[in-house]
Motif scaffolding. Sequence first.
Motif, PDB file in Angstrom:
ATOM      1  N   GLY A 161     -33.440-109.300  -5.874  1.00 41.35           N
ATOM      2  CA  GLY A 161     -32.999-108.031  -5.296  1.00 41.35           C
ATOM      3  C   GLY A 161     -33.914-106.885  -5.675  1.00 41.35           C
ATOM      4  O   GLY A 161     -34.227-106.017  -4.842  1.00 41.35           O
ATOM      5  N   ILE A 162     -34.360-106.849  -6.929  1.00 45.18           N
ATOM      6  CA  ILE A 162     -35.295-105.810  -7.368  1.00 45.18           C
ATOM      7  C   ILE A 162     -36.610-105.933  -6.604  1.00 45.18           C
ATOM      8  O   ILE A 162     -37.160-104.945  -6.101  1.00 45.18           O
ATOM      9  CB  ILE A 162     -35.529-105.908  -8.884  1.00 45.18           C
ATOM     10  CG1 ILE A 162     -34.236-105.601  -9.647  1.00 45.18           C
ATOM     11  CG2 ILE A 162     -36.641-104.949  -9.326  1.00 45.18           C
ATOM     12  CD1 ILE A 162     -34.342-105.804 -11.147  1.00 45.18           C
ATOM     13  N   ALA A 163     -37.124-107.161  -6.494  1.00 44.72           N
ATOM     14  CA  ALA A 163     -38.387-107.381  -5.790  1.00 44.72           C
ATOM     15  C   ALA A 163     -38.278-106.983  -4.321  1.00 44.72           C
ATOM     16  O   ALA A 163     -39.243-106.466  -3.736  1.00 44.72           O
ATOM     17  CB  ALA A 163     -38.799-108.846  -5.913  1.00 44.72           C
ATOM     18  N   ALA A 164     -37.100-107.186  -3.722  1.00 43.40           N
ATOM     19  CA  ALA A 164     -36.923-106.854  -2.307  1.00 43.40           C
ATOM     20  C   ALA A 164     -37.053-105.350  -2.057  1.00 43.40           C
ATOM     21  O   ALA A 164     -37.501-104.934  -0.989  1.00 43.40           O
ATOM     22  CB  ALA A 164     -35.569-107.365  -1.820  1.00 43.40           C
ATOM     23  N   TYR A 165     -36.670-104.545  -3.027  1.00 42.94           N
ATOM     24  CA  TYR A 165     -36.838-103.101  -2.866  1.00 42.94           C
ATOM     25  C   TYR A 165     -38.317-102.720  -2.848  1.00 42.94           C
ATOM     26  O   TYR A 165     -38.718-101.775  -2.152  1.00 42.94           O
ATOM     27  CB  TYR A 165     -36.110-102.350  -3.969  1.00 42.94           C
ATOM     28  CG  TYR A 165     -34.650-102.121  -3.655  1.00 42.94           C
ATOM     29  CD1 TYR A 165     -34.267-101.195  -2.688  1.00 42.94           C
ATOM     30  CD2 TYR A 165     -33.654-102.835  -4.313  1.00 42.94           C
ATOM     31  CE1 TYR A 165     -32.932-100.992  -2.388  1.00 42.94           C
ATOM     32  CE2 TYR A 165     -32.319-102.638  -4.018  1.00 42.94           C
ATOM     33  CZ  TYR A 165     -31.970-101.714  -3.053  1.00 42.94           C
ATOM     34  OH  TYR A 165     -30.648-101.514  -2.743  1.00 42.94           O
ATOM     35  N   GLN A 166     -39.121-103.431  -3.613  1.00 43.24           N
ATOM     36  CA  GLN A 166     -40.561-103.166  -3.582  1.00 43.24           C
ATOM     37  C   GLN A 166     -41.111-103.446  -2.191  1.00 43.24           C
ATOM     38  O   GLN A 166     -41.926-102.675  -1.667  1.00 43.24           O
ATOM     39  CB  GLN A 166     -41.258-104.020  -4.635  1.00 43.24           C
ATOM     40  CG  GLN A 166     -40.833-103.688  -6.064  1.00 43.24           C
ATOM     41  CD  GLN A 166     -41.388-104.671  -7.090  1.00 43.24           C
ATOM     42  OE1 GLN A 166     -41.937-105.704  -6.743  1.00 43.24           O
ATOM     43  NE2 GLN A 166     -41.227-104.339  -8.365  1.00 43.24           N
ATOM     44  N   ASN A 167     -40.657-104.524  -1.559  1.00 49.49           N
ATOM     45  CA  ASN A 167     -41.089-104.830  -0.200  1.00 49.49           C
ATOM     46  C   ASN A 167     -40.592-103.787   0.791  1.00 49.49           C
ATOM     47  O   ASN A 167     -41.342-103.330   1.667  1.00 49.49           O
ATOM     48  CB  ASN A 167     -40.593-106.221   0.209  1.00 49.49           C
ATOM     49  CG  ASN A 167     -41.220-107.338  -0.598  1.00 49.49           C
ATOM     50  OD1 ASN A 167     -42.329-107.196  -1.105  1.00 49.49           O
ATOM     51  ND2 ASN A 167     -40.507-108.447  -0.742  1.00 49.49           N
ATOM     52  N   MET A 168     -39.324-103.396   0.656  1.00 49.99           N
ATOM     53  CA  MET A 168     -38.764-102.417   1.584  1.00 49.99           C
ATOM     54  C   MET A 168     -39.470-101.065   1.472  1.00 49.99           C
ATOM     55  O   MET A 168     -39.728-100.388   2.478  1.00 49.99           O
ATOM     56  CB  MET A 168     -37.257-102.259   1.346  1.00 49.99           C
ATOM     57  CG  MET A 168     -36.589-101.261   2.274  1.00 49.99           C
ATOM     58  SD  MET A 168     -34.800-101.117   2.021  1.00 49.99           S
ATOM     59  CE  MET A 168     -34.223-102.543   2.952  1.00 49.99           C
ATOM     60  N   SER A 169     -39.822-100.674   0.244  1.00 48.46           N
ATOM     61  CA  SER A 169     -40.460 -99.373   0.033  1.00 48.46           C
ATOM     62  C   SER A 169     -41.852 -99.309   0.653  1.00 48.46           C
ATOM     63  O   SER A 169     -42.383 -98.223   0.895  1.00 48.46           O
ATOM     64  CB  SER A 169     -40.539 -99.048  -1.463  1.00 48.46           C
ATOM     65  OG  SER A 169     -41.405 -99.951  -2.127  1.00 48.46           O
ATOM     66  N   GLN A 170     -42.453-100.466   0.911  1.00 50.49           N
ATOM     67  CA  GLN A 170     -43.753-100.488   1.584  1.00 50.49           C
ATOM     68  C   GLN A 170     -43.617-100.314   3.088  1.00 50.49           C
ATOM     69  O   GLN A 170     -44.588-100.011   3.778  1.00 50.49           O
ATOM     70  CB  GLN A 170     -44.475-101.806   1.264  1.00 50.49           C
ATOM     71  CG  GLN A 170     -44.847-101.946  -0.202  1.00 50.49           C
ATOM     72  CD  GLN A 170     -45.415-103.319  -0.528  1.00 50.49           C
ATOM     73  OE1 GLN A 170     -45.607-104.157   0.352  1.00 50.49           O
ATOM     74  NE2 GLN A 170     -45.690-103.558  -1.801  1.00 50.49           N
ATOM     75  N   GLN A 171     -42.377-100.486   3.601  1.00 48.28           N
ATOM     76  CA  GLN A 171     -42.139-100.374   5.040  1.00 48.28           C
ATOM     77  C   GLN A 171     -41.546 -99.019   5.424  1.00 48.28           C
ATOM     78  O   GLN A 171     -41.902 -98.453   6.461  1.00 48.28           O
ATOM     79  CB  GLN A 171     -41.190-101.490   5.491  1.00 48.28           C
ATOM     80  CG  GLN A 171     -41.717-102.889   5.227  1.00 48.28           C
ATOM     81  CD  GLN A 171     -40.672-103.947   5.553  1.00 48.28           C
ATOM     82  OE1 GLN A 171     -39.808-103.750   6.399  1.00 48.28           O
ATOM     83  NE2 GLN A 171     -40.742-105.086   4.880  1.00 48.28           N
ATOM     84  N   ILE A 172     -40.634 -98.516   4.596  1.00 50.66           N
ATOM     85  CA  ILE A 172     -39.970 -97.243   4.901  1.00 50.66           C
ATOM     86  C   ILE A 172     -39.829 -96.427   3.620  1.00 50.66           C
ATOM     87  O   ILE A 172     -39.888 -96.958   2.513  1.00 50.66           O
ATOM     88  CB  ILE A 172     -38.567 -97.465   5.533  1.00 50.66           C
ATOM     89  CG1 ILE A 172     -37.686 -98.323   4.633  1.00 50.66           C
ATOM     90  CG2 ILE A 172     -38.693 -98.067   6.910  1.00 50.66           C
ATOM     91  CD1 ILE A 172     -36.276 -98.514   5.164  1.00 50.66           C
ATOM     92  N   ASP A 173     -39.652 -95.137   3.791  1.00 48.96           N
ATOM     93  CA  ASP A 173     -39.488 -94.225   2.656  1.00 48.96           C
ATOM     94  C   ASP A 173     -38.040 -94.281   2.198  1.00 48.96           C
ATOM     95  O   ASP A 173     -37.129 -93.884   2.946  1.00 48.96           O
ATOM     96  CB  ASP A 173     -39.877 -92.811   3.070  1.00 48.96           C
ATOM     97  CG  ASP A 173     -39.827 -91.828   1.909  1.00 48.96           C
ATOM     98  OD1 ASP A 173     -39.858 -92.285   0.755  1.00 48.96           O
ATOM     99  OD2 ASP A 173     -39.747 -90.610   2.169  1.00 48.96           O
ATOM    100  N   ILE A 174     -37.805 -94.795   0.998  1.00 47.73           N
ATOM    101  CA  ILE A 174     -36.445 -94.910   0.482  1.00 47.73           C
ATOM    102  C   ILE A 174     -36.355 -94.195  -0.868  1.00 47.73           C
ATOM    103  O   ILE A 174     -37.323 -94.149  -1.625  1.00 47.73           O
ATOM    104  CB  ILE A 174     -36.008 -96.381   0.340  1.00 47.73           C
ATOM    105  CG1 ILE A 174     -37.036 -97.196  -0.473  1.00 47.73           C
ATOM    106  CG2 ILE A 174     -35.785 -97.009   1.708  1.00 47.73           C
ATOM    107  CD1 ILE A 174     -36.618 -98.630  -0.727  1.00 47.73           C
TER     108      ILE A 174
END
Length: 360
Positions: A63-76
């Motif tokens: 789950g932590i790693a998934a946020y790193q991926n998401m942050s590369q796609q959109i501004d969170i």
Amino acid sequence: MAQKIVVIGAGVIGASAAYHLAQAGCDVTVVDAGMGRATDASFGWINASFFADDAHFALRAAGIAAYQNMSQQIDIPVQTPGSLVWEDEGDAFDTQLARLHAVGATVSELDRAAFQKLEPHVAHAPDRIFHFADECVADSGALAVGVLAAACGYGAQVISGAQVVEIVEVAGKIIGVQTTLGWLAADQVLIAAGTGTENLLAAFDVALPMLTRPGVMLRTRPIAPLIQHVLASPTQEVRQLPNGALLAPAAAGHQGDTSDTISGTPADLADVAVDRLRTMLPGHDITWDRIWLANRPMPQDGLPAVGAVGPTGLYAATMHSGITLAALMGDLICTEMTQGITNRSASLLGPYRPRRFGAT
């Protein structure tokens, strides 16, 4: 033709699933009742330091790693301050340290002097502390709003202020939902309605029993910058927001809190928590200015419940902590709703299927 998917719930799990589904080309409609959500009353700590077993740790670490991926796609609104945890001491500390090493956690042990260098304003520094450098925090309400906006950027649509009256099936297959604002046809329906999931599934004689886990979160008036990490002591969890306000659960040991009632008024609980904060951070004018009350969506065994369930085309996802798992769950839910179960989704979600409660 793109699959029509209705997502019930616009909390952080529903928003993340809508984002991934819309990005995958699905025709997504999110139905948001607009009532109080657990997402909005979250502490916002994205962590793997609190876990039930090896599989649960692996899920939360992913789950932590998934946020790193998401942050590369959109501004969170997610930052990585790390956490300092000293809920255990003595033999219990050694046992937990060995357990963390066994599951491969990114953790280091600090002594009192090292802790005081990192957090000089904290009184009564412990002798031994766990330091989780890669744990994150999120502005949970803004996170859900931002991810849902990103979903809309891929074509998702949101209906706010509507409640789902009925999920409709014909011949064992979902065909849509009836809402207080009208009918929505659907090839699939995702129930991401938090504590409301149990009742929606009960209409199909699907058992997904939920615990009652009310939580009170408080925010203080802004003060000077005092703490840099998420702090989890035996008596209080706390973090400082960018505007200087402290955010803290009213319950001591919030991560493992098993209370099913609120004992005392929320204001009284907040006052007691503020007293603990003043002990932890002496010499500062700490006064709370807002309280949130929400019921945490927690299945009966305390673990996530995620997967296809009941009639063909029905999928459910409810869990605590949704904030920790949202980025990952959106990805996994999208995969299973559009492609079916994969090796990756089976590995991560296998222990958490709703059928463990007797659902089919």
